[in-house]
Structures are given as structure tokens and as C-alpha cells.
Design an enzyme around this catalytic site. Structure first.
Site, PDB file in Angstrom:
ATOM      1  N   LYS A  51       0.854  -1.208   0.000  1.00 51.90           N
ATOM      2  CA  LYS A  51       0.000   0.000   0.000  1.00 51.90           C
ATOM      3  C   LYS A  51       0.883   1.249   0.000  1.00 51.90           C
ATOM      4  CE  LYS A  51      -3.748  -2.457   2.238  1.00 51.90           C
ATOM      5  NZ  LYS A  51      -4.422  -2.906   3.463  1.00 51.90           N
ATOM      6  N   GLN A  95      -4.764  -1.678   9.636  1.00 55.81           N
ATOM      7  CA  GLN A  95      -4.651  -3.016   9.047  1.00 55.81           C
ATOM      8  C   GLN A  95      -5.237  -4.053  10.007  1.00 55.81           C
ATOM      9  OE1 GLN A  95      -3.546  -3.484   5.945  1.00 55.81           O
ATOM     10  NE2 GLN A  95      -3.687  -5.696   5.967  1.00 55.81           N
ATOM     11  N   ASP A 118     -11.447   2.169   3.914  1.00 53.02           N
ATOM     12  CA  ASP A 118     -11.723   0.729   3.817  1.00 53.02           C
ATOM     13  C   ASP A 118     -13.226   0.464   3.705  1.00 53.02           C
ATOM     14  OD1 ASP A 118      -9.461  -0.995   3.912  1.00 53.02           O
ATOM     15  OD2 ASP A 118      -9.127  -0.498   6.029  1.00 53.02           O
TER      16      ASP A 118
HETATM   17  N1  GUN Z   1      -6.499  -6.976   5.971  1.00 56.92           N
HETATM   18  C1  GUN Z   1      -6.723  -7.710   4.868  1.00 56.92           C
HETATM   19  N2  GUN Z   1      -7.318  -6.965   3.906  1.00 56.92           N
HETATM   20  C2  GUN Z   1      -7.471  -5.731   4.423  1.00 56.92           C
HETATM   21  C3  GUN Z   1      -8.010  -4.516   3.922  1.00 56.92           C
HETATM   22  O1  GUN Z   1      -8.506  -4.408   2.789  1.00 56.92           O
HETATM   23  N3  GUN Z   1      -7.979  -3.456   4.770  1.00 56.92           N
HETATM   24  C4  GUN Z   1      -7.467  -3.535   6.036  1.00 56.92           C
HETATM   25  N4  GUN Z   1      -7.505  -2.440   6.810  1.00 56.92           N
HETATM   26  N5  GUN Z   1      -6.958  -4.641   6.536  1.00 56.92           N
HETATM   27  C5  GUN Z   1      -6.956  -5.736   5.727  1.00 56.92           C
END
Ligand code: GUN
Length: 295
Positions: A51, A95, A118
Site C-alpha cells: 500500500k 490493518q 476501507d
Molecule cells: N487486511 C486484509 N485486507 C485488508 C483490507 O482491505 N484493509 C485492512 N484495513 N486490513 C486488511
């Protein structure tokens, strides 16, 4: 069977987003994502690094805070609050999964809905359910881009989704039942009976159940489109690393029955980050009184 590769779609999406970030910057609007990673989970570390890299490629500012697994709930909530109040930050991503005993629901609900890129906050999920979405969760949003790009018909079609998670299956089922997708959706999960039979009804089968290669040839209606959202690491003594990543679908096994499918790796994977970047750009636009960016 047609191979539906992520690289056919998402590099172009990212290029459009990079142009938009540059345009916003020219009008004095900066775009910044704050990411919070707690603990040492290896998969989460890889996702967060990815990211951060993508933000850099698109000209989006990224502020990544890595915290020890011993971080308290109060410390984490305080950091989220600090980012909520910081006008320089447009999007906040915590996350998941968070290490025990942290309370994930409380942390996700502490994120300002305006910065919830998200789309995990119940307020934003409520808007989505009512057909009024401002943000769409990144992985379901990525799957919609596959359907749109390949002009796969959904109206009146039967779509079966495996997995009812808040991150993917549930919002995916709601979106596909709404306009303009207009599908008849079945949401299957660990307690579903006669799973293969349910799946065989599907014109489009979407698997996100976290079970390596669960979906085999006998789950597939001839001609169906199969979207594999699974990312599972399995032991493989023949592989140099001793393990490899597979999806929830036996891609080779279904090739003689399905009309098209996404491979793993190489399919849905890169879509999630691209759509996250789209949400971050929109968060910056919304904060400055602009409408959503048209992809
Ligand atoms: N963990 C696995 N996929 C994601 C996601 O799309 N966003 C977040 N915040 N954590 C994750």
C-alpha cells in the site's frame, strides 16, 4: 477458459488516479493516507508495504505507523483520534487483523466515517446497504471492476458468493443485489448445506471462504464465470520457498467447465489496492466539496 488477469485492468485505473492526484495537487489539494499496522503479522507487513509503495507511485502521501503488538487499546484509539482531527490526512486505514486482545470493532468504529477508506465503519456499511454508498469496500469494489471491464452480464443472473465476511462476502452480496448489477444473490458460508449443489446454480461464482482450492470442477455450472478472492499459503516441497499461494478455486481443475476465471496469483489481488487508492482520492475530493471521481 478465458483468463481474467488483474493486470489487464488495474494499471490503467492507477494511471487515471495518478493523473487525478496531479490535477488535485495543482489546485492545492493534497492526498494523504495514514496507515496503522500493529504487531508483526507477516502477511499484514507485506500488504502494508505494498500500500505504501502504491501511494508513492500515484503521488499520494502515505504516513505509515508501525506499532508493537503490546500497544494498548487506549493508545491505538488516541492515535486514530489524532488522525481524525488532522486536516492533512484524508484517509485512515488500520490493518486487520489486530493482535489479541485489541478490540478491532471498537477501533474501526473510532475512525471518522469521512476518512474510512476501507469502508469498514458501520455508518458507511449502512449507507452502502441503503444504496447510498460514498465509499465501497476495496475488494468487492475490485470484483465489480472485473465484471464491468469484461462486460459480464449480471442483471437477472444467479450469483453465488462463498463467505460472509464483513470485509468481502456480505458487502459483495448487497452490492450485486442492487442496481445497476441487479443479480439474484445467494450468500453461502460454513454452515451452508449441499455447498457444491448451491454453487452449481451460479452463472457467476465468487469464492472468498479461505479454504485452499475448495472449489473444484463439480461446483461449476458449464459456462460459469468464476472469481477467486482467496489468498491461501500452502506447503509445497517442490517450491523453492517450501510453500506457495493458491486461491479458493482449483483453477486448472475447473478449466474444462468454466467460461472464464481469475487466477491466483494474478487475478483479484492487485484490484484491492487500486480501489483503496480510488477511495483515498475520493476522500480528499469529498473533504474539499467535490463529487466522486469518475473512473
Ligand atoms: N487486511 C486484509 N485486507 C485488508 C483490507 O482491505 N484493509 C485492512 N484495513 N486490513 C486488511
Amino acid at each position: 477458459m478465458q483468463r481474467l488477469a488483474g493486470k489487464d485492468i488495474f494499471p490503467q485505473v492507477q494511471a487515471k488516479l495518478a493523473e487525478e492526484v496531479a490535477r488535485l495537487s495543482e489546485s492545492g489539494i493534497s492526498v494523504t493516507l495514514a496507515v496503522i499496522l500493529v504487531g508483526e503479522d507477516p502477511a499484514s507487513q507485506i500488504y502494508v508495504a505494498s500500500k505504501e509503495r502504491t501511494c508513492g507511485e500515484l503521488g499520494i502521501g502515505s504516513l505509515v505507523t508501525r506499532l508493537p503488538a503490546e500497544t494498548t487499546q487506549a493508545e491505538l484509539l488516541e492515535l486514530v483520534q489524532q488522525y481524525n482531527e488532522d486536516p492533512q490526512i484524508n484517509g485512515i486505514l488500520v490493518q486487520v487483523p489486530l493482535p489479541a486482545p485489541l478490540d478491532e470493532d471498537e477501533v474501526l468504529q473510532a475512525i471518522s466515517p469521512d476518512k474510512d477508506v476501507d469502508c469498514f465503519h458501520p455508518y458507511n456499511l449502512g449507507l452502502l446497504t441503503a444504496g447510498l454508498a460514498r465509499f465501497v469496500p476495496c475488494t468487492p469494489f475490485g470484483v465489480l471492476q472485473f465484471l464491468k471491464h469484461h462486460q459480464i452480464p449480471t442483471s437477472g443472473k444467479k450469483i453465488v458468493i462463498l463467505g460472509r465476511s464483513n470485509i468481502f462476502g456480505r458487502p459483495m452480496s448487497i452490492l450485486l443485489s442492487q442496481k445497476p448489477w441487479d443479480a439474484t444473490v445467494t450468500l453461502c458460508h460454513s454452515r451452508t448445506q449441499n455447498l457444491a449443489e448451491e454453487c452449481r446454480q451460479a452463472d457467476i461464482l465468487i469464492a472468498a471462504i479461505g479454504k485452499p482450492m475448495l472449489v473444484t470442477k463439480d461446483f461449476i455450472k458449464p459456462g460459469a464465470v468464476v472469481i477467486d478472492v482467496g489468498i491461501n499459503r500452502i506447503a509445497d516441497p517442490n517450491h523453492p520457498k517450501g510453500s506457495r499461494v493458491v486461491g479458493d478455486v482449483d483453477y486448472e481443475g475447473i478449466a474444462s467447465v468454466a467460461s472464464a476465471a481469475t487466477p491466483v496469483p494474478g487475478g483479484v489481488g492487485i484490484s484491492t489496492i487500486a480501489m483503496l487508492m480510488y477511495n483515498v482520492v475520493n476522500a480528499a475530493r469529498f473533504a474539499n466539496g467535490l463529487e466522486a471521481f469518475e473512473l
